[in-house]
Design a protein around this motif. Structure first.
Motif, mmCIF file in Angstrom:
data_model
loop_
_atom_site.group_PDB
_atom_site.id
_atom_site.type_symbol
_atom_site.label_atom_id
_atom_site.label_comp_id
_atom_site.label_asym_id
_atom_site.label_seq_id
_atom_site.Cartn_x
_atom_site.Cartn_y
_atom_site.Cartn_z
ATOM 1 N N ILE A 46 0.844 -1.208 0.000
ATOM 2 C CA ILE A 46 0.000 0.000 0.000
ATOM 3 C C ILE A 46 0.872 1.248 0.000
ATOM 4 N N ARG A 47 0.522 2.203 -0.859
ATOM 5 C CA ARG A 47 1.224 3.490 -0.951
ATOM 6 C C ARG A 47 0.194 4.617 -0.831
ATOM 7 N N ILE A 48 0.527 5.632 -0.045
ATOM 8 C CA ILE A 48 -0.322 6.824 0.085
ATOM 9 C C ILE A 48 0.575 8.046 -0.075
ATOM 10 N N TYR A 49 0.274 8.856 -1.083
ATOM 11 C CA TYR A 49 1.017 10.085 -1.331
ATOM 12 C C TYR A 49 0.039 11.251 -1.404
ATOM 13 N N SER A 50 0.449 12.387 -0.905
ATOM 14 C CA SER A 50 -0.308 13.633 -1.021
ATOM 15 C C SER A 50 0.646 14.699 -1.527
ATOM 16 N N GLY A 51 0.083 15.830 -1.951
ATOM 17 C CA GLY A 51 0.950 16.890 -2.414
ATOM 18 C C GLY A 51 0.185 18.074 -2.960
ATOM 19 N N PHE A 72 4.538 13.841 -1.480
ATOM 20 C CA PHE A 72 5.291 13.275 -0.367
ATOM 21 C C PHE A 72 4.535 12.079 0.193
ATOM 22 N N SER A 73 5.281 11.135 0.734
ATOM 23 C CA SER A 73 4.700 9.911 1.270
ATOM 24 C C SER A 73 4.024 10.181 2.604
ATOM 25 N N VAL A 74 2.807 9.705 2.739
ATOM 26 C CA VAL A 74 2.089 9.810 4.013
ATOM 27 C C VAL A 74 2.498 8.653 4.925
ATOM 28 N N LEU A 75 2.753 7.489 4.317
ATOM 29 C CA LEU A 75 3.251 6.327 5.061
ATOM 30 C C LEU A 75 4.746 6.245 4.853
ATOM 31 N N ASN A 76 5.517 6.359 5.898
ATOM 32 C CA ASN A 76 6.977 6.302 5.772
ATOM 33 C C ASN A 76 7.467 4.881 6.015
ATOM 34 N N THR A 77 7.199 3.999 5.055
ATOM 35 C CA THR A 77 7.663 2.626 5.192
ATOM 36 C C THR A 77 9.076 2.495 4.647
ATOM 37 N N LYS A 82 10.304 8.789 -0.356
ATOM 38 C CA LYS A 82 9.694 9.742 0.572
ATOM 39 C C LYS A 82 8.952 10.834 -0.174
ATOM 40 N N GLY A 83 9.128 10.906 -1.510
ATOM 41 C CA GLY A 83 8.424 11.884 -2.317
ATOM 42 C C GLY A 83 9.340 12.536 -3.318
ATOM 43 N N GLY A 84 8.798 13.522 -4.040
ATOM 44 C CA GLY A 84 9.608 14.216 -5.015
ATOM 45 C C GLY A 84 8.797 15.101 -5.943
ATOM 46 N N LEU A 85 9.505 15.724 -6.856
ATOM 47 C CA LEU A 85 8.943 16.656 -7.826
ATOM 48 C C LEU A 85 8.615 15.912 -9.114
ATOM 49 N N VAL A 86 7.456 16.211 -9.697
ATOM 50 C CA VAL A 86 7.009 15.560 -10.928
ATOM 51 C C VAL A 86 6.604 16.625 -11.937
ATOM 52 N N PHE A 87 7.088 16.485 -13.178
ATOM 53 C CA PHE A 87 6.680 17.331 -14.291
ATOM 54 C C PHE A 87 5.875 16.467 -15.251
ATOM 55 N N GLY A 88 4.820 17.020 -15.815
ATOM 56 C CA GLY A 88 4.013 16.221 -16.734
ATOM 57 C C GLY A 88 3.307 17.073 -17.758
ATOM 58 N N ILE A 89 2.872 16.434 -18.823
ATOM 59 C CA ILE A 89 2.084 17.081 -19.874
ATOM 60 C C ILE A 89 0.745 16.378 -19.947
ATOM 61 N N GLY A 90 -0.341 17.127 -19.947
ATOM 62 C CA GLY A 90 -1.684 16.563 -19.950
ATOM 63 C C GLY A 90 -2.191 16.390 -18.539
#
Length: 93
Positions: A46-51, A72-77, A82-90
């Motif tokens: 299970i993964r939970i990320y918010s941002g 960033f990760s809500v669950l620090n397993t 732990k998270g990061g920056l994402v660039f995207g198109i669309g």
């Protein structure tokens, strides 16, 4: 299996460009190759990320969207990002 939720708020809107801020939450799990359906509910899968992020929307190029998000990760397993920056198109979804 993934659940995505996002709230967007427009901060700039002209004839050719719109800029939106957003906050999001992504919750997901997966089944390991050859695994059982119980893999979806195992804690290690299970993964939970918010941002938060920005959307730049061009109204001249068929609503083309450029995304910049920081999650960033809500669950620090152990062993997970732990998270990061994402660039995207669309749009993401």
């Amino acid at each position: 299996m993934v659940l995505n939720s996002e709230y967007r708020y427009t901060i700039y809107d002209k004839d050719w460009l719109a800029i939106q801020t957003n906050i999001f939450s992504d919750i997901g799990s997966w089944r390991n190759p050859g695994g059982s359906l119980n893999d979806f509910i195992k804690e290690e899968n299970i993964r939970i990320y918010s941002g938060f992020g920005l959307r730049f929307i061009s109204k001249k190029i068929y609503n083309a969207t450029f995304r910049i998000d920081y999650g960033f990760s809500v669950l620090n397993t152990k062993g997970n990002s732990k998270g990061g920056l994402v660039f995207g198109i669309g749009q993401y979804f």
